[in-house]
Design a protein around this motif. Structure first.
Motif, PDB file in Angstrom:
ATOM      1  N   ALA A  89       0.815  -1.214   0.000  1.00  0.00           N
ATOM      2  CA  ALA A  89       0.000   0.000   0.000  1.00  0.00           C
ATOM      3  C   ALA A  89       0.854   1.272   0.000  1.00  0.00           C
ATOM      4  O   ALA A  89       0.335   2.354   0.272  1.00  0.00           O
ATOM      5  CB  ALA A  89      -0.944  -0.008   1.207  1.00  0.00           C
ATOM      6  N   HIS A  90       2.128   1.172  -0.318  1.00  0.00           N
ATOM      7  CA  HIS A  90       3.018   2.341  -0.322  1.00  0.00           C
ATOM      8  C   HIS A  90       2.803   3.106  -1.627  1.00  0.00           C
ATOM      9  O   HIS A  90       3.442   2.843  -2.650  1.00  0.00           O
ATOM     10  CB  HIS A  90       4.474   1.907  -0.167  1.00  0.00           C
ATOM     11  N   ILE A  91       1.883   4.054  -1.584  1.00  0.00           N
ATOM     12  CA  ILE A  91       1.452   4.787  -2.773  1.00  0.00           C
ATOM     13  C   ILE A  91       2.612   5.527  -3.434  1.00  0.00           C
ATOM     14  O   ILE A  91       2.740   5.519  -4.664  1.00  0.00           O
ATOM     15  CB  ILE A  91       0.309   5.758  -2.412  1.00  0.00           C
ATOM     16  N   ASP A  92       3.462   6.156  -2.657  1.00  0.00           N
ATOM     17  CA  ASP A  92       4.559   6.928  -3.237  1.00  0.00           C
ATOM     18  C   ASP A  92       5.561   6.033  -3.958  1.00  0.00           C
ATOM     19  O   ASP A  92       6.097   6.414  -5.006  1.00  0.00           O
ATOM     20  CB  ASP A  92       5.249   7.768  -2.172  1.00  0.00           C
ATOM     21  N   ALA A  93       5.832   4.850  -3.413  1.00  0.00           N
ATOM     22  CA  ALA A  93       6.743   3.924  -4.085  1.00  0.00           C
ATOM     23  C   ALA A  93       6.131   3.449  -5.403  1.00  0.00           C
ATOM     24  O   ALA A  93       6.831   3.340  -6.421  1.00  0.00           O
ATOM     25  CB  ALA A  93       7.067   2.733  -3.188  1.00  0.00           C
ATOM     26  N   LEU A  94       4.824   3.170  -5.388  1.00  0.00           N
ATOM     27  CA  LEU A  94       4.147   2.777  -6.630  1.00  0.00           C
ATOM     28  C   LEU A  94       4.246   3.894  -7.664  1.00  0.00           C
ATOM     29  O   LEU A  94       4.561   3.660  -8.839  1.00  0.00           O
ATOM     30  CB  LEU A  94       2.677   2.450  -6.354  1.00  0.00           C
ATOM     31  N   ASP A 113       1.050   0.484 -12.128  1.00  0.00           N
ATOM     32  CA  ASP A 113       1.441   1.053 -10.832  1.00  0.00           C
ATOM     33  C   ASP A 113       0.547   2.235 -10.464  1.00  0.00           C
ATOM     34  O   ASP A 113       0.105   2.356  -9.321  1.00  0.00           O
ATOM     35  CB  ASP A 113       2.907   1.498 -10.843  1.00  0.00           C
ATOM     36  N   TYR A 114       0.267   3.097 -11.425  1.00  0.00           N
ATOM     37  CA  TYR A 114      -0.611   4.237 -11.143  1.00  0.00           C
ATOM     38  C   TYR A 114      -2.017   3.761 -10.796  1.00  0.00           C
ATOM     39  O   TYR A 114      -2.655   4.311  -9.893  1.00  0.00           O
ATOM     40  CB  TYR A 114      -0.655   5.201 -12.326  1.00  0.00           C
ATOM     41  N   ASP A 115      -2.492   2.730 -11.504  1.00  0.00           N
ATOM     42  CA  ASP A 115      -3.822   2.172 -11.193  1.00  0.00           C
ATOM     43  C   ASP A 115      -3.884   1.673  -9.749  1.00  0.00           C
ATOM     44  O   ASP A 115      -4.855   1.928  -9.036  1.00  0.00           O
ATOM     45  CB  ASP A 115      -4.178   1.025 -12.142  1.00  0.00           C
ATOM     46  N   LYS A 116      -2.831   0.962  -9.329  1.00  0.00           N
ATOM     47  CA  LYS A 116      -2.794   0.462  -7.940  1.00  0.00           C
ATOM     48  C   LYS A 116      -2.815   1.619  -6.945  1.00  0.00           C
ATOM     49  O   LYS A 116      -3.532   1.569  -5.942  1.00  0.00           O
ATOM     50  CB  LYS A 116      -1.550  -0.396  -7.715  1.00  0.00           C
ATOM     51  N   PRO A 122      -8.365   6.928  -4.060  1.00  0.00           N
ATOM     52  CA  PRO A 122      -9.052   7.478  -5.232  1.00  0.00           C
ATOM     53  C   PRO A 122      -8.915   8.997  -5.395  1.00  0.00           C
ATOM     54  O   PRO A 122      -9.273   9.530  -6.440  1.00  0.00           O
ATOM     55  CB  PRO A 122     -10.526   7.099  -4.999  1.00  0.00           C
ATOM     56  N   GLU A 123      -8.378   9.672  -4.395  1.00  0.00           N
ATOM     57  CA  GLU A 123      -8.157  11.118  -4.502  1.00  0.00           C
ATOM     58  C   GLU A 123      -6.679  11.456  -4.734  1.00  0.00           C
ATOM     59  O   GLU A 123      -6.278  12.611  -4.590  1.00  0.00           O
ATOM     60  CB  GLU A 123      -8.677  11.806  -3.247  1.00  0.00           C
ATOM     61  N   TYR A 124      -5.905  10.464  -5.134  1.00  0.00           N
ATOM     62  CA  TYR A 124      -4.465  10.645  -5.350  1.00  0.00           C
ATOM     63  C   TYR A 124      -4.244  11.308  -6.717  1.00  0.00           C
ATOM     64  O   TYR A 124      -4.109  10.648  -7.742  1.00  0.00           O
ATOM     65  CB  TYR A 124      -3.747   9.302  -5.249  1.00  0.00           C
ATOM     66  N   GLU A 125      -4.203  12.632  -6.707  1.00  0.00           N
ATOM     67  CA  GLU A 125      -4.138  13.410  -7.940  1.00  0.00           C
ATOM     68  C   GLU A 125      -2.881  13.134  -8.753  1.00  0.00           C
ATOM     69  O   GLU A 125      -2.919  13.107  -9.984  1.00  0.00           O
ATOM     70  CB  GLU A 125      -4.243  14.897  -7.620  1.00  0.00           C
TER      71      GLU A 125
END
Length: 135
Positions: A89-94, A113-116, A122-125
């Motif tokens: 769940a590490h959004i920044d690494a993805l 990766d962006y899809d994950k 869902p608000e990750y601009e």
């Protein structure tokens, strides 16, 4: 004999305090802006292998960022891979891995990766923006 025991106890305590201070310096360097120091500090933390999963994931992520700053994209991707393996769940690494993959022309994997990242938040601009660039 008692004096020798006290000397051993004091030596052990000094060693512990020195090691604790060294670990604090490694964490500070690992999170710092200087990529060479960050790589060194993070590598020391990773090689010790005694930290929590969260700390190891953070060390790999920070080292990946430092490699990225230095233009070592293969090493950065490898560290982001480990980060994501430890913390899916590490959004920044993805997002960072996606950016490097897109820069290499591997758009399908970058978009995945962006899809994950977007599915996790869902608000990750940034994810939407980068995915649009990859398309």
């Amino acid at each position: 004999m008692e004096r020798r025991i006290w000397i051993l106890v004091l030596a052990a305590l000094a060693s512990f305090l020195f090691e604790t201070a060294a670990r604090a310096n490694d964490f500070s360097a690992c999170a710092g802006a200087n990529p060479d120091l960050a790589i060194s500090g993070c590598t020391t933390i990773i090689d010790a292998g005694t930290g929590s999963i969260k700390n190891l994931a953070t060390a790999h992520y920070n080292r990946g960022n430092a490699h990225r700053k230095k233009g070592n994209y293969g090493s950065a991707i490898a560290d982001y891979n480990v980060t994501i393996g430890l913390n899916p769940a590490h959004i920044d690494a993805l997002s960072n891995r996606g950016t490097l993959l897109a820069d290499k022309g591997d758009y399908d994997r970058a978009i995945a990766d962006y899809d994950k990242a977007i599915n996790l938040d869902p608000e990750y601009e940034v994810g939407f923006f980068n995915r649009g660039r990859a398309y």
